[in-house]
Motif scaffolding. Structure first.
Motif, PDB file in Angstrom:
ATOM      1  N   ASP A  44      12.383  10.312  -1.365  1.00  0.00           N
ATOM      2  CA  ASP A  44      12.219   8.764  -1.829  1.00  0.00           C
ATOM      3  C   ASP A  44      11.829   7.963  -0.551  1.00  0.00           C
ATOM      4  O   ASP A  44      12.344   8.302   0.645  1.00  0.00           O
ATOM      5  CB  ASP A  44      13.759   8.371  -2.150  1.00  0.00           C
ATOM      6  N   ASP A  50      11.796  11.038  -6.350  1.00  0.00           N
ATOM      7  CA  ASP A  50      11.178   9.631  -6.961  1.00  0.00           C
ATOM      8  C   ASP A  50       9.522   9.904  -6.994  1.00  0.00           C
ATOM      9  O   ASP A  50       9.014  10.592  -6.580  1.00  0.00           O
ATOM     10  CB  ASP A  50      11.391   8.531  -5.783  1.00  0.00           C
ATOM     11  N   SER A 107       7.594   7.287  -7.055  1.00  0.00           N
ATOM     12  CA  SER A 107       6.498   6.659  -6.387  1.00  0.00           C
ATOM     13  C   SER A 107       6.616   6.811  -4.988  1.00  0.00           C
ATOM     14  O   SER A 107       7.421   6.260  -4.183  1.00  0.00           O
ATOM     15  CB  SER A 107       6.896   5.229  -6.709  1.00  0.00           C
ATOM     16  N   THR A 114       1.614  11.853  -4.474  1.00  0.00           N
ATOM     17  CA  THR A 114       2.765  11.197  -5.574  1.00  0.00           C
ATOM     18  C   THR A 114       3.610  12.066  -5.983  1.00  0.00           C
ATOM     19  O   THR A 114       3.666  13.412  -5.830  1.00  0.00           O
ATOM     20  CB  THR A 114       1.881  10.915  -6.984  1.00  0.00           C
ATOM     21  N   SER A 124      13.601   7.519 -10.919  1.00  0.00           N
ATOM     22  CA  SER A 124      12.483   6.563 -10.453  1.00  0.00           C
ATOM     23  C   SER A 124      12.760   5.254 -11.434  1.00  0.00           C
ATOM     24  O   SER A 124      13.420   5.148 -12.539  1.00  0.00           O
ATOM     25  CB  SER A 124      11.179   7.037 -11.234  1.00  0.00           C
ATOM     26  N   SER A 139      10.337   3.606 -12.440  1.00  0.00           N
ATOM     27  CA  SER A 139       9.260   3.571 -13.760  1.00  0.00           C
ATOM     28  C   SER A 139       9.994   4.470 -15.004  1.00  0.00           C
ATOM     29  O   SER A 139      10.515   5.623 -14.631  1.00  0.00           O
ATOM     30  CB  SER A 139       8.127   4.296 -13.239  1.00  0.00           C
TER      31      SER A 139
END
Length: 120
Positions: free
Chosen positions: A9, A54, A56, A61, A82, A84
């Motif tokens: 992360d 994560d 992000s 990525t 995440s 998202s």
């Protein structure tokens, strides 16, 4: 069995929060990565049983990182955490092999339950 766990992360606060929750539950073999490239290096060297990932991440990525990890070791259990929650990302994560997708803000109780389920 105490599993080896990798937390990937970009947020040091999130990594610390997760690491502290894991420690409170007896999971002490934990390493951390702040980006996808570092996560892949640690993955190769430490060979974790579980990755908390994560999506992000800077550099490589989260999805690229997950693809690489699963390609190297399809038995690795990946839990995506995440902010998202796009339906497509959830579907793609699970299709790639993620065992769970936990939306941030992180529910640490659910995370611990997922880990306990994996190791039982």
């Amino acid at each position: 069995m105490i599993p080896k766990i990798l937390i990937a992360d970009s947020s040091s606060v999130m990594r610390t929060t997760i690491k502290n929750s894991l420690a409170e539950s007896g999971f002490t073999d934990v390493t951390e990565a702040q980006d996808g490239g570092e996560a892949c290096i640690i993955f190769d060297n430490e060979k974790p049983d579980i990755v908390i990932l994560d999506l992000s991440l800077p550099g490589k990525t989260g999805m690229e990182t997950m693809r690489d990890m699963i390609k190297k070791n399809p038995k690795t259990k990946i839990i995506v955490c995440s902010a998202s929650s796009y339906k497509e990302l959830v579907i793609e994560s699970v299709a790639l092999g993620a065992v769970d997708f936990i939306r941030k803000p992180l529910n640490t109780e659910r995370l611990i339950k997922t880990i306990n389920k994996i190791i039982s």
